[in-house]
Write an enzyme that holds these catalytic residues in place. Sequence first.
Site, PDB file in Angstrom:
ATOM      1  N   LYS A  35      -7.950   1.877 -10.534  1.00 35.59           N
ATOM      2  CA  LYS A  35      -6.897   2.873 -10.805  1.00 35.59           C
ATOM      3  C   LYS A  35      -6.276   2.737 -12.190  1.00 35.59           C
ATOM      4  O   LYS A  35      -5.870   3.732 -12.783  1.00 35.59           O
ATOM      5  CB  LYS A  35      -5.812   2.786  -9.730  1.00 35.59           C
ATOM      6  CG  LYS A  35      -5.062   1.471  -9.707  1.00 35.59           C
ATOM      7  CD  LYS A  35      -4.221   1.335  -8.449  1.00 35.59           C
ATOM      8  CE  LYS A  35      -3.466   0.038  -8.476  1.00 35.59           C
ATOM      9  NZ  LYS A  35      -3.043  -0.417  -7.152  1.00 35.59           N
ATOM     10  N   ARG A 128       5.723  -3.350   1.594  1.00 41.19           N
ATOM     11  CA  ARG A 128       5.211  -2.045   1.177  1.00 41.19           C
ATOM     12  C   ARG A 128       4.492  -1.492   2.405  1.00 41.19           C
ATOM     13  O   ARG A 128       5.145  -1.333   3.430  1.00 41.19           O
ATOM     14  CB  ARG A 128       4.333  -2.151  -0.068  1.00 41.19           C
ATOM     15  CG  ARG A 128       4.239  -0.783  -0.801  1.00 41.19           C
ATOM     16  CD  ARG A 128       3.454  -0.820  -2.103  1.00 41.19           C
ATOM     17  NE  ARG A 128       2.019  -0.931  -1.863  1.00 41.19           N
ATOM     18  CZ  ARG A 128       1.105  -0.986  -2.861  1.00 41.19           C
ATOM     19  NH1 ARG A 128       1.511  -0.931  -4.124  1.00 41.19           N
ATOM     20  NH2 ARG A 128      -0.179  -1.084  -2.593  1.00 41.19           N
TER      21      ARG A 128
END
Length: 354
Positions: A35, A128
């Site tokens: 990414k 998260r």
Amino acid sequence: MYPRLEIDIKKIKENISFLSNKLNNNDLDLILVTKSFCALTEVLKELEDTNIKYIADSRISNLKKNKDINKEKILIRIPMLSEVEDVIKYSDISFNSELKTVLKLNEEAKNFNVVHKIVLMVDLGDLREGYINIDELYKVIEIIKTLKNIKLIGLATNLTCYGGVLPTNENLNRLMDIKIKAQSIYEAKLDFLSGGNSSSLYLIENHEIPKGITNLRLGESVLLGVSTADMNFIDGMNHDVFKLQAEIIEIKEKPSIPIGEIGFAAFGVKPTFEDRGIRKRAILAIGKQDVNIDSIVPCENSLKILGGSSDHMIIDITDSMKNYKIGDIIDFNLNYSSLLMLSTSEYVYKKIKK
Ligand SMILES: *Cc1c(COP(=O)(O)O)cnc(C)c1O
């Protein structure tokens, strides 16, 4: 064309082989996380002949544009309900933590007559994504067991992202315990046990990575040669795979303190200045629209970034031994956040160096 992000393929390959050797020696696969350079296809083509099996990205569009790259593709951000069709089409494996999404993936996989592989996320405390209530995880696995077009292949955890919680032998061993019970509920072996991101590397050095973890998902460590548990450079790796190159459009000698009453500068900040007399300054054709200028460092250490606005950056070149001219190029080293921004900016040309 400038400004440009220069990507050194030879150096990436050396970094991949450095870390994949380390991982393979510990029975771990290296999953390359793409990414931070927007999964640039030109780069991935060059990496097709490396021994990495998987590439992973958080955005399905990055996997979609690389559908012809011959590696197994993993979507590592849990899918949006609105993208499940693309998830089925363009990823081989997706990471999940919501039953509703898994059910929709099952429906969509049925439409395409395929079996989609999933990994369930376990939250070991970083807060998260993932199941923190492990009983809920086990209940979900009972339901997943009944789905014909979904195959659960394993569990994964992600640490050091929201909460900064470090992976340890202890918390990863918890993941192993959860796996054993999950296997007995699913009545099948779970072979994919993903023990975190670049912040888990230090556990290998310390011989503390639990046996049975089968892979790590590595972005920053491979690309920048940084061990993110302590943010130190890893010896033996390249730290300059990526470079920013920007072009000088003006050189003038100017005072170091602006002339006139001082209000606000670009981006609404009130600037302060130190009087260093008349200085030789260069303006580069790059700005805060392209990169966070606090997270780049000139390769030549006598140069100093003075500031910038949306599309200008000013550097002090007074102390340089070089006699810079208009049109000359200045090189910068990057960290993770500047790599992300420069990769994303369509104004920054991407140059592959082979
Ligand atoms: C970004 C990301 C990674 C890679 O992290 P690095 O620190 O760059 O190694 C791994 N896993 C997940 C889920 C991610 O979002």
